[in-house]
Structure formats: structure tokens, C-alpha cells
Design a protein around this motif. Structure first.
Motif, mmCIF file in Angstrom:
data_model
loop_
_atom_site.group_PDB
_atom_site.id
_atom_site.type_symbol
_atom_site.label_atom_id
_atom_site.label_comp_id
_atom_site.label_asym_id
_atom_site.label_seq_id
_atom_site.Cartn_x
_atom_site.Cartn_y
_atom_site.Cartn_z
ATOM 1 N N PHE A 86 0.827 -1.202 0.000
ATOM 2 C CA PHE A 86 0.000 0.000 0.000
ATOM 3 C C PHE A 86 0.862 1.253 0.000
ATOM 4 O O PHE A 86 1.848 1.341 0.722
ATOM 5 N N GLN A 87 0.493 2.193 -0.852
ATOM 6 C CA GLN A 87 1.146 3.489 -0.873
ATOM 7 C C GLN A 87 0.076 4.567 -0.768
ATOM 8 O O GLN A 87 -0.936 4.524 -1.461
ATOM 9 N N LEU A 88 0.314 5.535 0.075
ATOM 10 C CA LEU A 88 -0.621 6.640 0.238
ATOM 11 C C LEU A 88 -0.428 7.652 -0.880
ATOM 12 O O LEU A 88 0.699 8.028 -1.202
ATOM 13 N N HIS A 89 -1.533 8.056 -1.519
ATOM 14 C CA HIS A 89 -1.483 9.051 -2.589
ATOM 15 C C HIS A 89 -2.226 10.297 -2.117
ATOM 16 O O HIS A 89 -3.447 10.400 -2.278
ATOM 17 N N PRO A 90 -1.526 11.250 -1.524
ATOM 18 C CA PRO A 90 -2.195 12.448 -0.999
ATOM 19 C C PRO A 90 -2.893 13.236 -2.098
ATOM 20 O O PRO A 90 -2.457 13.245 -3.258
ATOM 21 N N LEU A 91 -3.995 13.882 -1.728
ATOM 22 C CA LEU A 91 -4.693 14.768 -2.646
ATOM 23 C C LEU A 91 -3.879 16.043 -2.834
ATOM 24 O O LEU A 91 -3.013 16.380 -2.026
ATOM 25 N N GLU A 92 -4.180 16.737 -3.922
ATOM 26 C CA GLU A 92 -3.537 18.030 -4.136
ATOM 27 C C GLU A 92 -3.938 18.991 -3.009
ATOM 28 O O GLU A 92 -5.029 18.876 -2.444
ATOM 29 N N PRO A 93 -3.074 19.932 -2.664
ATOM 30 C CA PRO A 93 -3.434 20.904 -1.612
ATOM 31 C C PRO A 93 -4.721 21.644 -1.966
ATOM 32 O O PRO A 93 -5.043 21.832 -3.144
ATOM 33 N N ASP A 94 -5.463 22.032 -0.930
ATOM 34 C CA ASP A 94 -6.685 22.800 -1.152
ATOM 35 C C ASP A 94 -6.373 24.087 -1.899
ATOM 36 O O ASP A 94 -5.340 24.726 -1.664
ATOM 37 N N LEU A 95 -7.265 24.447 -2.817
ATOM 38 C CA LEU A 95 -7.082 25.685 -3.559
ATOM 39 C C LEU A 95 -7.419 26.866 -2.663
ATOM 40 O O LEU A 95 -8.438 26.875 -1.983
ATOM 41 N N ALA A 96 -6.570 27.846 -2.679
ATOM 42 C CA ALA A 96 -6.810 29.061 -1.912
ATOM 43 C C ALA A 96 -7.642 30.016 -2.761
ATOM 44 O O ALA A 96 -7.191 30.475 -3.806
ATOM 45 N N THR A 97 -8.882 30.261 -2.333
ATOM 46 C CA THR A 97 -9.775 31.154 -3.072
ATOM 47 C C THR A 97 -10.265 32.242 -2.119
ATOM 48 O O THR A 97 -11.400 32.211 -1.644
ATOM 49 N N PRO A 98 -9.406 33.198 -1.807
ATOM 50 C CA PRO A 98 -9.775 34.230 -0.833
ATOM 51 C C PRO A 98 -10.913 35.107 -1.328
ATOM 52 O O PRO A 98 -11.008 35.426 -2.514
ATOM 53 N N ASP A 99 -11.792 35.459 -0.414
ATOM 54 C CA ASP A 99 -12.872 36.399 -0.696
ATOM 55 C C ASP A 99 -12.384 37.772 -0.221
ATOM 56 O O ASP A 99 -12.453 38.103 0.952
ATOM 57 N N HIS A 100 -11.888 38.568 -1.165
ATOM 58 C CA HIS A 100 -11.256 39.833 -0.798
ATOM 59 C C HIS A 100 -12.261 40.844 -0.262
ATOM 60 O O HIS A 100 -11.876 41.823 0.375
ATOM 61 N N ASP A 101 -13.551 40.608 -0.522
ATOM 62 C CA ASP A 101 -14.567 41.545 -0.052
ATOM 63 C C ASP A 101 -15.066 41.205 1.348
ATOM 64 O O ASP A 101 -15.841 41.952 1.930
ATOM 65 N N PHE A 102 -14.638 40.049 1.864
ATOM 66 C CA PHE A 102 -15.063 39.634 3.203
ATOM 67 C C PHE A 102 -14.039 40.092 4.234
ATOM 68 O O PHE A 102 -12.843 39.821 4.082
ATOM 69 N N PRO A 103 -14.462 40.784 5.284
ATOM 70 C CA PRO A 103 -13.506 41.274 6.296
ATOM 71 C C PRO A 103 -13.044 40.149 7.209
ATOM 72 O O PRO A 103 -13.462 40.040 8.368
ATOM 73 N N ALA A 104 -12.166 39.324 6.691
ATOM 74 C CA ALA A 104 -11.736 38.131 7.429
ATOM 75 C C ALA A 104 -11.085 38.492 8.756
ATOM 76 O O ALA A 104 -11.326 37.829 9.771
ATOM 77 N N SER A 105 -10.263 39.541 8.761
ATOM 78 C CA SER A 105 -9.582 39.911 10.011
ATOM 79 C C SER A 105 -10.591 40.325 11.073
ATOM 80 O O SER A 105 -10.439 39.979 12.252
ATOM 81 N N LEU A 106 -11.658 41.032 10.662
ATOM 82 C CA LEU A 106 -12.692 41.436 11.618
ATOM 83 C C LEU A 106 -13.474 40.222 12.104
ATOM 84 O O LEU A 106 -13.815 40.127 13.290
ATOM 85 N N TRP A 107 -13.749 39.282 11.193
ATOM 86 C CA TRP A 107 -14.479 38.072 11.576
ATOM 87 C C TRP A 107 -13.686 37.280 12.619
ATOM 88 O O TRP A 107 -14.232 36.856 13.645
ATOM 89 N N PHE A 108 -12.393 37.087 12.371
ATOM 90 C CA PHE A 108 -11.586 36.304 13.303
ATOM 91 C C PHE A 108 -11.334 37.068 14.603
ATOM 92 O O PHE A 108 -11.218 36.455 15.665
ATOM 93 N N LYS A 109 -11.271 38.378 14.530
ATOM 94 C CA LYS A 109 -11.172 39.168 15.758
ATOM 95 C C LYS A 109 -12.432 38.980 16.596
ATOM 96 O O LYS A 109 -12.361 38.820 17.831
ATOM 97 N N THR A 110 -13.589 38.996 15.933
ATOM 98 C CA THR A 110 -14.854 38.762 16.628
ATOM 99 C C THR A 110 -14.876 37.353 17.226
ATOM 100 O O THR A 110 -15.322 37.156 18.363
ATOM 101 N N MET A 111 -14.389 36.391 16.478
ATOM 102 C CA MET A 111 -14.364 35.006 16.959
ATOM 103 C C MET A 111 -13.485 34.871 18.200
ATOM 104 O O MET A 111 -13.857 34.193 19.169
ATOM 105 N N ARG A 112 -12.314 35.526 18.189
ATOM 106 C CA ARG A 112 -11.425 35.449 19.353
ATOM 107 C C ARG A 112 -12.085 36.072 20.581
ATOM 108 O O ARG A 112 -11.954 35.567 21.703
#
Length: 370
Positions: A86-112
Motif C-alpha cells: 500500500f502506498q498513500l497518494h495524498p490529494l492536491e493541496p486545497d485551492l486558496a480562493t480568498p474572498d477579498h470583499d469579506f472582512p476576514a480579520s474582523l471576523w476572526f477578531k470577533t471570533m477570538r
């Protein structure tokens, strides 16, 4: 002398080596294994480590302990050796598709902040219909921003619109005879088909569902996106929206208002939802934060007419809410502190500007030709 190359954790590594010897046929049925002391002496292990490995083998049915005699191999554990290991065949890395219009820093600040302030609530199991806090906040938002008189007990939280579609099928079961816009969001039809709902397709024109098809429909439910159909983005005219409400008033079922895009289809004051215009408790309202916030947030909600709360409790109220309390509390804070409304206003302004820009680009060749 026993010779294994062991890795940490030692007990698990020893277990795997002995298991391999049994599965490969090196030890066959009824063979006696070396003693615990022999394993410990040859491999420089403690007796407790050896006992852990042998205990796991015994629990999994590879060996059996006989009092004062030792451990013996059980029958039926030889495995055919594969030519290609048996050999493990990893999947390709997840595609990074940032939503530039979403205030991610504010969302994560709220989460913290929520994680620090509300941690005693976050590890609890959510109420089946969602956390009381988020349902209170959504109800307050709908009353003040959408003119919808909604009590928190009418709201059901779910991890995406698809889950809400399944909940509706569970509630109405074999009585779910539903008419859909044609064309419509394909997932709606797929979910309803998978749940054995009876489906009828009603053609659209530029003003919404064609009146003749609506009048002739034998369905008891009507699923519509009155302010922005998919994929045509058709906005139903005021006359058609009133026709929808008039049609459902005389039916045994309900009108399902899928309001996934109403925050963005128009500039200026928001038009009233069908739920707000309904005076007969015949509209079930659906909305999602995947469109208004980010597609990565699988969080939607449904507003049931008061007359359907008991039916929901009987058919689906015992099911656990699949949205984590952390996400629910973060969203509640995001709405309550005004961040959600500011994001909506900014996105609507951007969409209006984009629309004007597209219109100007279209008119430019004509102006040039003149």
C-alpha cells in the motif's frame, strides 16, 4: 532471539510487528507466542509495554491467553500478501480562493473575542433549532431591517440551504407536492427528488412564473426566489408576487420563499419579503449567510409560520443542529455589533457601482459611433 525495530509508541509498534507475523503466516493457528518476559528481555521493554501490545492483539482476535500456559495464535488471521504494498497518494493541496470583499480579520477578531467571553457556552451542544442567542439576534434583525414580525422560536438554524430543503422534506413527507421555478437552482430539485417529493416545473417569463401555469398547477407547495431567481436573476413583478400569495392562500401547503440574494439585487430601501406581506401564515422564509457573508460559512436559517412550529418539533426537533456554537455565537456578535449591516451596505454600494460601470461600457461604442 526476537529482533524488531520498534518506534514510539513502543506498545503499538510491538503490536503491529506481532500482528504482521501472524497475518503473514510466520505464526500459524495454535502456535504459542514467546513469553512476555522473552519479548521484554530481547527488545529491552518493560513488561507493561509488552502486556499492552498482547492485550490489544487479544482484543482484536489474533491471540488467546491460556492460564499458566501463555498466548496462542487463533485461526483465521492469515492475510494474503499483496504484490504491491500500500502506498498513500495524498490529494492536491486545497485551492486558496480568498474572498477579498469579506472582512476576514474582523471576523476572526470577533471570533477570538467570543471565545474569550463566551467560552462556557461554546462547548455545549446546540439546541436542535440553533442557539437561543443567534435566533434572538436574527429575529431582532428581521424585525428592524426587513419588516418581518418574527419570534425567535420560529427560527431554525442549519448548515446551509441544502439542509433546510431536507428538513422541509422531512416535515411534510409524502404530502410534499411542490412546484418549482423553471429554470431553478438545480440543488433544490435534486434534494427534493432524493426525498421522493412530487415536483412540478413552472416556466418563468420576465416578470416571474407565468400566471397561466401557476393557475393550472396542482401542487400544494410553491418554492420561489421572488427577488432574484437562479440562474436567470429574474425579479418577480409586484403583480406576480401578489399572485403567488393569492395562489397559496387557497392551498393546503405553503409558499417557500428562498431569499438567498435579496440584499444585493436592488439599490435603495429593501422591498418587503413575501413573508412580511403574507397575512395568512402561509409563507416559509429561507435565507443564507453564504451569500451575504462568505460562501465558506455554511450557515442558513428558516423562519416557520407559528402554525408549523409543532410539526417541526414532532418531525425534526429532536435532530441536533450541525452548526457549531462557536460559529453561531460569532455570527450573533457580528450582527449585533453592526458589522454585518456595514458589510451589506458596502457590498450593495460596490454592486451598484459595478452595474453602472458595466452600463457605461456597453453604451460607449454607440456614443462613439455617433
Amino acid at each position: 532471539m526476537i529482533s524488531y525495530v520498534l518506534e514510539k509508541p513502543l506498545a503499538l509498534s510491538l503490536y503491529r510487528h506481532i500482528r504482521h507475523d501472524i497475518e503473514s503466516g510466520l505464526f500459524v493457528a495454535h502456535d504459542k507466542l514467546p513469553s512476555k518476559r522473552q519479548y521484554a528481555l530481547d527488545l529491552h521493554l518493560s513488561l507493561s509495554t509488552v502486556e499492552q501490545a498482547l492485550s490489544l492483539l487479544e482484543q482484536e482476535g489474533y491471540i488467546v491467553a491460556k492460564e499458566r500456559k501463555g498466548f496462542f495464535v487463533l485461526d483465521g488471521n492469515i492475510r494474503p500478501q499483496k504484490q504491491n504494498p500500500f502506498q498513500l497518494h495524498p490529494l492536491e493541496p486545497d485551492l486558496a480562493t480568498p474572498d477579498h470583499d469579506f472582512p476576514a480579520s474582523l471576523w476572526f477578531k470577533t471570533m477570538r473575542m467570543v471565545m474569550s467571553r463566551d467560552q462556557e457556552y461554546l462547548l455545549q451542544t446546540s439546541h436542535g433549532a440553533g442557539s437561543h442567542r443567534l435566533r434572538n439576534v436574527i429575529a431582532n434583525y428581521l424585525v428592524h431591517h426587513r419588516s418581518m414580525n418574527v419570534q425567535p422560536e420560529q427560527i431554525v438554524i442549519a448548515s446551509g440551504s441544502q439542509e433546510l430543503y431536507f428538513l422541509l422534506c422531512r416535515m411534510f413527507k409524502e404530502d410534499f407536492h411542490v412546484a418549482l421555478e423553471s429554470p431553478c437552482y438545480p440543488i433544490i430539485e435534486q434534494v427534493y427528488q432524493a426525498s421522493n417529493a412530487t415536483i412540478e416545473k413552472l416556466e418563468l417569463d420576465q416578470d416571474g412564473i407565468q400566471l397561466e401555469q401557476l393557475a393550472n398547477s396542482q401542487s400544494q407547495f410553491l418554492h420561489v426566489s421572488p427577488f432574484s431567481s437562479f440562474p436567470g436573476l429574474i425579479k418577480a413583478s409586484p403583480t406576480r408576487r401578489k399572485a403567488y400569495l393569492s395562489w397559496i392562500k387557497n392551498k393546503a401547503g405553503y409558499l417557500i420563499e428562498d431569499d438567498f440574494n435579496s440584499e444585493f439585487f436592488q439599490s435603495g430601501p429593501m422591498l418587503q419579503t413575501l413573508y412580511a406581506l403574507d397575512h395568512h401564515q402561509k409563507v416559509i422564509y429561507l435565507n443564507t449567510f453564504s451569500k451575504s457573508l462568505s460562501s465558506s460559512l455554511r450557515l442558513s436559517y428558516m423562519v416557520l409560520p407559528p402554525s408549523l412550529i409543532d410539526l417541526y418539533q414532532k418531525t425534526a426537533g429532536h435532530l441536533a443542529c450541525t452548526v457549531t456554537m462557536l460559529e453561531q455565537y460569532t455570527l450573533a456578535e457580528f450582527i449585533e455589533n453592526g458589522s454585518f449591516e456595514r458589510l451589506i451596505v458596502r457590498r450593495r454600494r460596490h454592486q451598484v457601482q459595478l452595474h453602472k460601470s458595466n452600463q457605461n461600457n456597453k453604451s460607449y461604442p454607440e456614443q462613439k459611433s455617433k
